[in-house]
Write a protein that holds these residues in place. Structure first.
Motif, short mmCIF file in Angstrom:
data_model
loop_
_atom_site.label_atom_id
_atom_site.label_comp_id
_atom_site.label_asym_id
_atom_site.label_seq_id
_atom_site.Cartn_x
_atom_site.Cartn_y
_atom_site.Cartn_z
N THR A 105 44.57 -8.35 -66.15
CA THR A 105 43.45 -9.25 -65.94
C THR A 105 42.84 -9.10 -64.56
OG1 THR A 105 44.64 -10.81 -67.36
CG2 THR A 105 42.63 -11.59 -66.34
N GLU A 106 43.68 -8.89 -63.55
CA GLU A 106 43.13 -8.65 -62.21
C GLU A 106 42.22 -7.42 -62.22
OE1 GLU A 106 43.58 -10.38 -59.09
OE2 GLU A 106 44.15 -11.92 -60.53
N LEU A 107 42.65 -6.37 -62.89
CA LEU A 107 41.83 -5.17 -62.97
C LEU A 107 40.56 -5.43 -63.77
CD1 LEU A 107 44.61 -2.49 -63.52
CD2 LEU A 107 43.27 -2.86 -61.44
N ASN A 108 40.67 -6.20 -64.84
CA ASN A 108 39.48 -6.51 -65.64
C ASN A 108 38.46 -7.32 -64.85
OD1 ASN A 108 40.17 -5.10 -67.93
ND2 ASN A 108 40.99 -6.87 -69.03
N MET A 109 38.94 -8.25 -64.02
CA MET A 109 38.02 -9.02 -63.18
C MET A 109 37.25 -8.09 -62.23
SD MET A 109 40.10 -12.48 -62.12
CE MET A 109 38.62 -13.21 -61.39
N LEU A 110 37.95 -7.15 -61.64
CA LEU A 110 37.30 -6.21 -60.73
C LEU A 110 36.35 -5.29 -61.47
CD1 LEU A 110 40.40 -5.40 -58.50
CD2 LEU A 110 38.42 -6.77 -57.84
N ARG A 111 36.74 -4.87 -62.68
CA ARG A 111 35.82 -4.05 -63.48
C ARG A 111 34.56 -4.82 -63.84
NH1 ARG A 111 41.11 -2.69 -66.70
NH2 ARG A 111 41.80 -0.77 -65.66
N ALA A 112 34.73 -6.09 -64.17
CA ALA A 112 33.56 -6.92 -64.49
C ALA A 112 32.65 -7.05 -63.26
CB ALA A 112 34.01 -8.29 -64.98
N ALA A 113 33.25 -7.25 -62.11
CA ALA A 113 32.46 -7.36 -60.88
C ALA A 113 31.68 -6.08 -60.62
CB ALA A 113 33.37 -7.69 -59.70
N ARG A 114 32.34 -4.95 -60.78
CA ARG A 114 31.67 -3.66 -60.58
C ARG A 114 30.52 -3.46 -61.57
NH1 ARG A 114 33.09 -2.50 -55.78
NH2 ARG A 114 34.65 -0.90 -55.32
N ALA A 115 30.60 -4.09 -62.73
CA ALA A 115 29.58 -3.91 -63.76
C ALA A 115 28.34 -4.76 -63.55
CB ALA A 115 30.17 -4.20 -65.14
N LEU A 116 28.42 -5.78 -62.70
CA LEU A 116 27.29 -6.70 -62.54
C LEU A 116 25.99 -6.01 -62.11
CD1 LEU A 116 29.14 -9.74 -60.90
CD2 LEU A 116 28.32 -9.55 -63.25
N PRO A 117 26.03 -5.02 -61.19
CA PRO A 117 24.79 -4.35 -60.81
C PRO A 117 24.17 -3.52 -61.94
CG PRO A 117 26.42 -4.11 -59.07
CD PRO A 117 27.13 -4.65 -60.27
N ASP A 118 24.92 -3.26 -63.00
CA ASP A 118 24.33 -2.59 -64.17
C ASP A 118 23.40 -3.51 -64.94
OD1 ASP A 118 25.86 -0.34 -63.57
OD2 ASP A 118 27.50 -0.92 -64.92
N HIS A 119 23.54 -4.81 -64.69
CA HIS A 119 22.77 -5.81 -65.43
C HIS A 119 21.73 -6.53 -64.58
CE1 HIS A 119 25.54 -5.60 -68.92
NE2 HIS A 119 26.45 -5.36 -68.00
N ARG A 120 21.92 -6.53 -63.27
CA ARG A 120 21.02 -7.25 -62.38
C ARG A 120 20.79 -6.44 -61.11
NH1 ARG A 120 21.01 -9.64 -66.53
NH2 ARG A 120 21.11 -11.90 -66.88
N PRO A 121 19.61 -6.60 -60.46
CA PRO A 121 19.37 -5.91 -59.18
C PRO A 121 20.10 -6.62 -58.04
CG PRO A 121 17.46 -7.24 -59.78
CD PRO A 121 18.43 -7.36 -60.92
N VAL A 122 21.35 -6.30 -57.87
CA VAL A 122 22.20 -6.95 -56.88
C VAL A 122 23.24 -5.95 -56.41
CG1 VAL A 122 23.85 -7.85 -58.57
CG2 VAL A 122 23.56 -9.04 -56.39
N ARG A 123 23.68 -6.14 -55.20
CA ARG A 123 24.75 -5.32 -54.63
C ARG A 123 26.03 -6.15 -54.63
NH1 ARG A 123 24.14 -3.02 -48.49
NH2 ARG A 123 25.91 -1.55 -48.44
N VAL A 124 27.12 -5.59 -55.11
CA VAL A 124 28.38 -6.32 -55.24
C VAL A 124 29.47 -5.60 -54.45
CG1 VAL A 124 30.23 -6.94 -56.85
CG2 VAL A 124 27.85 -7.40 -57.45
N LEU A 125 30.20 -6.37 -53.65
CA LEU A 125 31.42 -5.89 -53.03
C LEU A 125 32.58 -6.68 -53.61
CD1 LEU A 125 29.14 -5.11 -50.88
CD2 LEU A 125 31.05 -4.90 -49.29
N THR A 126 33.71 -6.01 -53.80
CA THR A 126 34.85 -6.65 -54.45
C THR A 126 36.01 -6.83 -53.48
OG1 THR A 126 35.70 -4.49 -55.15
CG2 THR A 126 34.29 -5.67 -56.70
N SER A 127 36.74 -7.93 -53.69
CA SER A 127 37.97 -8.19 -52.94
C SER A 127 39.10 -8.44 -53.92
CB SER A 127 37.81 -9.41 -52.02
OG SER A 127 36.84 -9.18 -51.03
N PHE A 128 40.20 -7.74 -53.73
CA PHE A 128 41.40 -7.95 -54.55
C PHE A 128 42.13 -9.17 -54.03
CE2 PHE A 128 46.01 -7.28 -55.13
CZ PHE A 128 46.05 -7.33 -56.52
N LEU A 129 42.20 -10.21 -54.85
CA LEU A 129 42.84 -11.48 -54.48
C LEU A 129 44.00 -11.77 -55.42
CD1 LEU A 129 42.79 -14.02 -52.63
CD2 LEU A 129 41.09 -15.00 -54.18
#
Length: 403
Positions: A150-174
């Motif tokens: 699930t931690e990996l899936n959350m990060l994968r989902a975060a990485r996918a957000l710019p595919d759907h919206r004009p936004v830049r995303v940085l991820t933090s492993f928590l």
């Protein structure tokens, strides 16, 4: 390749460059954009001749700032906790809420039940709300999986957000957000057996930009986080930390020792911790949404941070439990009203200092060579952005030079 240039005129620019006028303000300014970057900024009367024949967009005397940066969010998660919010307001105790399946456990359960596509779908309305107030960069944390998949899936989902919206995303492993039920009383085992291997897997997959942890009595002690931070350092990943929110355990000092990008919350931070942050160049991230929701009374040491020149960022802390908030404009107002930050400090906190809290040098200011990520506002003065409550004066957002 042909370059794409346009010139913005009929505007005032709050450049957020430091050492000059308040807000780095340039009245009656022009901004030249070229290939998604700032090519020139200054008074329109000084516009270089090379831009004289370029297409112009008149902005009607509006204020232009750097696009906003939300440098601390948990925007990717499953479900919500409105029911327990209602339970608490109807008199239920924390224990009663927990017995009913509330608290972080309910978010972990909902997040584990959602796949990557569902996590993206649930996050997008929250992202849309952020973009609607001029945000161009969002930091997104994991931390509601507390297992490897699930931690990996959350990060994968975060990485996918710019595919759907004009936004830049940085991820933090928590991964070190809480100790899961099956590791209760064995926090160190959880760090070694779950967090470290999952971090290595996330890094190998290119999913992680920084490593975060929650250092608090209800989460992890400083010494328990050292193995995780050592691995992060070996992998070349910067450190962030949730610290001194509910007590002073020395989490900010620990993170500063690793040259941390930021220490976040920090309500109980003392002067020694502030000095450690100042020496390390660590940004203090102020999160008034959680303070407000939890009805806390201990305010962060704003005067100490000022005195020792520690940069202060502001963020929503968007999460389902303690800060179900998506508006950076509201965070700015709260920072001023609850913590006595100045409007200029608040705007710095969601632009130049937020960029620094993420280790970014290409955004957060309007200066030559930075990304053309801008926000155009229907206001006369920058202080209006922090002054109004529940009002959005955004005229338009420019992302990479595109309206």
């Amino acid at each position: 390749m042909q370059t794409q240039t346009q010139v913005l005129t009929d505007l005032d620019a709050a450049t957020m460059t430091e050492g000059g006028a308040p807000y780095g303000l340039v009245p009656d300014a022009a901004i030249a954009l070229q290939d998604g970057q700032i090519a020139w900024i200054g008074a329109v009367a000084d516009l270089p001749s090379r831009f004289a024949d370029q297409p112009r967009t008149r902005l009607g005397g509006r204020l232009v700032t750097p696009a906003l940066i939300d440098c601390h969010t948990h925007v990717v998660h499953g479900g919500h906790r409105a029911t327990e919010f209602e339970m608490r307001l109807n008199g239920a105790s924390y224990e009663e809420v927990a017995r009913a399946g509330g608290g972080i456990i309910s978010t972990v359960k909902a997040t584990r039940a959602a796949g990557v596509e569902e996590l993206v779908a649930q996050a997008l309305p929250r992202v849309d709300a952020m973009l609607a107030v001029g945000v161009s960069v969002i930091e997104v944390k994991s931390g509601y999986g507390l297992d490897d998949d699930t931690e990996l899936n959350m990060l994968r989902a975060a990485r996918a957000l710019p595919d759907h919206r004009p936004v830049r995303v940085l991820t933090s492993f928590l991964g070190a957000h809480a100790v899961p039920q099956d590791y209760k009383g064995r926090a160190s085992d959880y760090i070694h057996q779950v967090c470290v291997p999952t971090l290595r897997a996330a890094h190998a997959e290119g999913l992680v930009d920084a490593v975060d942890a929650f250092c608090e009595g209800i989460a992890f002690q400083p010494e328990e986080l050292i193995p995780l931070f050592e691995v992060a350092t070996d992998l070349g990943l910067p450190i962030k930390i949730h610290a001194e929110q509910l007590s002073n355990l020395g989490g900010a000092k620990l993170a500063a020792g690793y040259g941390a990008l930021s220490a976040d919350h920090i309500e109980y931070l003392d002067e020694a911790g502030v000095l450690d942050m100042a020496q390390a160049g660590t940004v203090g991230v102020i999160l008034p949404g959680a303070f407000y929701t939890l009805r806390e009374t201990q305010t962060p040491p704003i005067d100490l941070l000022r005195r020792h020149a520690v940069p202060m960022a502001l963020a929503t802390d968007c999460n389902p439990g303690s800060a179900p908030m998506t508006s950076l404009l509201l965070a700015m107002n709260m920072g001023c009203t609850l913590f006595r930050m100045t409007p200029e400090e608040a705007l710095q906190g969601v632009t130049v200092h937020a960029a620094r809290a993420l280790g970014l040098a290409d955004c957060g200011q309007i200066s030559v060579g930075r990304r053309a990520d801008l926000a155009v506002w229907n206001v006369e003065h920058p202080a209006e952005l922090a002054y109004r409550i529940g009002f959005n004066p955004l005229h338009t957002r420019i992302f990479g030079g595109i309206f």
